[in-house]
Design a protein around this motif. Structure first.
Motif, mmCIF file in Angstrom:
data_model
loop_
_atom_site.group_PDB
_atom_site.id
_atom_site.type_symbol
_atom_site.label_atom_id
_atom_site.label_comp_id
_atom_site.label_asym_id
_atom_site.label_seq_id
_atom_site.Cartn_x
_atom_site.Cartn_y
_atom_site.Cartn_z
ATOM 1 N N GLU A 118 -18.655 -4.817 20.085
ATOM 2 C CA GLU A 118 -18.898 -4.545 21.510
ATOM 3 C C GLU A 118 -19.375 -3.124 21.764
ATOM 4 N N ASP A 119 -19.020 -2.192 20.889
ATOM 5 C CA ASP A 119 -19.403 -0.797 21.097
ATOM 6 C C ASP A 119 -20.917 -0.597 21.076
ATOM 7 N N LEU A 120 -21.652 -1.536 20.479
ATOM 8 C CA LEU A 120 -23.102 -1.391 20.361
ATOM 9 C C LEU A 120 -23.864 -1.957 21.562
ATOM 10 N N ILE A 121 -23.165 -2.661 22.444
ATOM 11 C CA ILE A 121 -23.841 -3.375 23.532
ATOM 12 C C ILE A 121 -24.605 -2.427 24.452
ATOM 13 N N GLN A 122 -23.950 -1.375 24.883
ATOM 14 C CA GLN A 122 -24.573 -0.473 25.853
ATOM 15 C C GLN A 122 -25.852 0.155 25.298
ATOM 16 N N ALA A 123 -25.794 0.659 24.062
ATOM 17 C CA ALA A 123 -26.980 1.290 23.467
ATOM 18 C C ALA A 123 -28.097 0.267 23.268
ATOM 19 N N TYR A 124 -27.735 -0.934 22.810
ATOM 20 C CA TYR A 124 -28.746 -1.968 22.580
ATOM 21 C C TYR A 124 -29.425 -2.362 23.893
ATOM 22 N N SER A 125 -28.627 -2.511 24.936
ATOM 23 C CA SER A 125 -29.178 -2.907 26.233
ATOM 24 C C SER A 125 -30.076 -1.821 26.815
ATOM 25 N N LYS A 126 -29.593 -0.583 26.785
ATOM 26 C CA LYS A 126 -30.336 0.509 27.412
ATOM 27 C C LYS A 126 -31.534 0.982 26.597
ATOM 28 N N LYS A 127 -31.401 0.958 25.276
ATOM 29 C CA LYS A 127 -32.452 1.520 24.421
ATOM 30 C C LYS A 127 -33.461 0.488 23.914
ATOM 31 N N ARG A 128 -33.073 -0.780 23.883
ATOM 32 C CA ARG A 128 -33.969 -1.788 23.305
ATOM 33 C C ARG A 128 -34.385 -2.861 24.316
ATOM 34 N N LEU A 129 -33.393 -3.573 24.898
ATOM 35 C CA LEU A 129 -33.722 -4.701 25.766
ATOM 36 C C LEU A 129 -34.325 -4.255 27.097
#
Length: 616
Positions: A103-114
């Motif tokens: 879950e710790d990766l969700i924010q970075a993945y959403s903001k930086k990739r998706l």
């Protein structure tokens, strides 16, 4: 004239009602995807032709229920997932789930990739819109659009994996997934179970850099697939073949005066005609995916950095030479992240006799190659077991002394003796005196409170309490070697949590190194405590593989009762991993290393306290 205009009008009107041809994922990406500086080093319109191997991978999701991609870094593997997502949002709206390792990766993945992908594409932005703080349909974890949504979940969170039906499951870095999602079981199985209601339209895409062959999820998925390789034609004979590093890449290099490895040339040798071709010549050829097996429902792809337009063969060769010089830990990383292959542990059957046969006589207490020394302490009911170990370039190590202090651990006298031992020095050549730069003390026995009190007063000397955490069959949770740092609530002592299974792998790999150099372990004679009993304890555990929820993982099994030397080897390695001294620096430049003045007078690092403290 009027008739012709009427016909043209009807033709144009009918075209508006004609069903649009569904674009393949690669066609959609070429038409609609724009890379931004937030997520890519090459900003601008997406071009599949920039890395032609991507086309077949992305387009395969149209016809195949499952696709497994075992890949190195720098080949655009996360972009496969994003392009599939964008294509379905625009052309076939449905529920889509991205599964990340935690879950710790969700924010970075959403903001930086998706989110950058959505915002930079007109068709996606019009369907999803710009995120608003009060818009529950567009949050960090979930993006809604007409006909479906995209949700991002962690593989460690069972609630996210089992909440709603989805049609498309996209799993990123599956080799870093936990063995079990909480107590619910295998996270991949949980995610796939969400697609049952979409029987004929469901799609599962698995992407990862592999780790260990014996436990790698992506390797297991790839092995049970079409097992396709990206092949390029030889510039000379035209035979298609995968680019290989071993027996393929031929390079020239030299080592500069400063120790830097410089690769001047790197070519690839054809497996058929034996001719060498340059990187440009090979990459100029028209590649093709070639399957090695037949499979009814899963396509599998393997791609490495040698085929990537974003890598340079000279840099690849340099990365290999640097990894080879620095030891097995770095070689593992090279094999996984550059070659995109799982690491296969070659257990050479090191035992107590082969290790005892390595014993050597040092010219001094501390050999000349040692830059710093560390200590590890194991607490038993009636004694301390202590090992002092020296470290040199590439984490090559030398046993300095194995020592026991017997007594009642409830009494302050034995703790004073321990402090005296940890404060002493060991002699090297030219009158150098070595003092330990740090120590780890096990707090998991019957004297936890005493360990915390002892270490708290000595944290400034980098003497730390540690507690090991293995892989529990109950929680099935894997943790890295240096897991986390905290402070004890009552004593205020620094406590390091160690992933002991990972630490034991590192020590075991080091013991298997056969030649002096990076990670090799040296041992002195019996007079320093390295008796037959010591080597029996050092080899008292063996790696075994267990299966939980259908997935294999490595753990350790005692084959003898006394394993303190093995534990102490792990704790000493932990000190080096925690403090991370630059072992490539000469002794004179080591921040905590010994310094010698003319006449042999030692100038050590200034200490806050001098001498021995009798307090626990």
């Amino acid at each position: 004239m009027v008739v012709q205009k009427t016909v043209d009008l009807f033709v144009r009107a009918n075209k508006q009602w004609e069903p649009k041809r569904r674009l393949t994922v690669s066609e959609w990406a070429d038409m609609n995807r724009v890379l931004t500086t937030e997520s890519s080093a090459e900003a601008g319109p997406w071009r599949t032709d920039r890395a032609p191997y991507q086309r077949e991978i992305m387009d395969s999701i149209e016809k195949w229920e499952e696709v497994a991609i075992m890949a190195s870094a720098q080949v655009g593997k996360t972009e496969f997932l994003l392009n599939v997502t964008g294509s379905y949002i625009d052309q076939e709206p449905c529920p889509i789930m991205h599964v990340l390792p935690n879950e710790d990766l969700i924010q970075a993945y959403s903001k930086k990739r998706l989110t950058p992908m959505i915002n930079s594409s007109d068709v996606l932005r019009n369907k999803i819109g710009v995120a608003k703080s009060r818009d529950s349909g567009n949050t960090i974890e979930e993006k809604s659009f007409p006909g479906g949504y995209v949700t991002i979940v962690g593989a460690n969170a069972p609630a996210g994996l089992s909440s709603r039906p989805v049609q498309i499951v996209l799993c990123d870095e599956v080799d870093r997934f936990p063995i079990s999602s909480g107590k619910e079981g295998d996270p991949i199985s949980l995610a796939i179970a969400r697609t049952k209601t979409f029987r004929h339209k469901r799609r599962h895409l698995f992407v990862s850099t592999p780790v260990e062959k014996e436990t790698s999820r992506i390797y297991q998925l790839y092995e049970d697939s079409t097992m396709e390789q990206w092949c390029l034609p030889c510039p000379h004979c035209g035979e298609l073949q995968p680019l290989r590093f071993k027996n393929g890449i031929v390079y020239e290099h030299y080592v500069s005066e400063s120790g830097e490895i410089v690769v001047t040339k790197a070519d690839h040798r054809c497996a058929y005609c034996g001719m060498l071709g340059s990187e440009k010549e090979w990459k100029r050829g028209e590649g093709k995916w070639i399957a090695r097996k037949q499979h009814s429902s899963r396509r599998g792809f393997h791609i490495n950095q040698l085929s990537s337009p974003w890598s340079d063969w000279r840099e690849v060769a340099k990365a290999f030479l640097v990894a080879k010089r620095e030891g097995i830990d770095k070689l593992k990383v090279f094999v996984n992240t550059v070659l995109g292959e799982p690491w296969e542990t070659k257990e050479k059957g090191v035992n107590e006799k082969t290790l005892a046969a390595r014993r050597e006589r040092y010219a001094y207490e501390v050999p000349a190659e040692v830059k710093v020394i560390t200590a590890a302490v194991d607490t038993q009911d009636d004694r301390f077991e202590i090992e002092v170990r020296g470290w040199g370039a590439g984490k090559e190590s030398w046993g300095i002394e194995y020592h026991r202090i017997y007594g009642n651990l409830d009494k302050p006298e034995i703790w004073k003796q321990l402090d005296e031992f940890l404060c002493r020095s060991w002699l090297g050549e030219n009158g150098r005196e070595y003092r330990i730069i740090g120590a780890c003390i096990d707090s998991g026995g019957h004297f936890t409170k005493e360990v915390y009190e002892f270490t708290r007063a000595r944290n400034y000397r980098h003497i730390y309490a540690i507690k090991g955490q293995g892989i529990s069959p109950k929680t099935a949770k894997q943790v890295p070697f240096i897991y986390k740092k905290s402070k004890t609530q009552l004593e205020g002592a620094v406590l390091w949590m160690l992933g002991v299974d990972d630490g034991k792998v590192k020590v075991f790999d080091s013991l298997n190194v056969q030649e002096p150099g990076p990670l090799y372990c040296h041992f002195p004679g019996e007079d320093k405590g390295y008796t037959e009993e010591y080597f029996l304890g050092l080899t008292a555990e063996a790696p075994v593989y267990q299966t939980i929820g259908g997935r294999k993982y490595k753990t350790w099994k005692k084959i003898r009762d006394r394993n303190e030397p093995f534990d102490l080897a792990v704790y000493n390695r932990a000190v080096i991993e925690i403090l991370r001294p630059n072992l490539s620096l000469p002794i004179e430049r080591q921040p905590n290393g010994p310094k010698v003045m003319p006449g042999g007078t030692v100038v050590g690092k200034k200490r806050r306290k001098q001498g021995v403290s009798s307090s626990i």
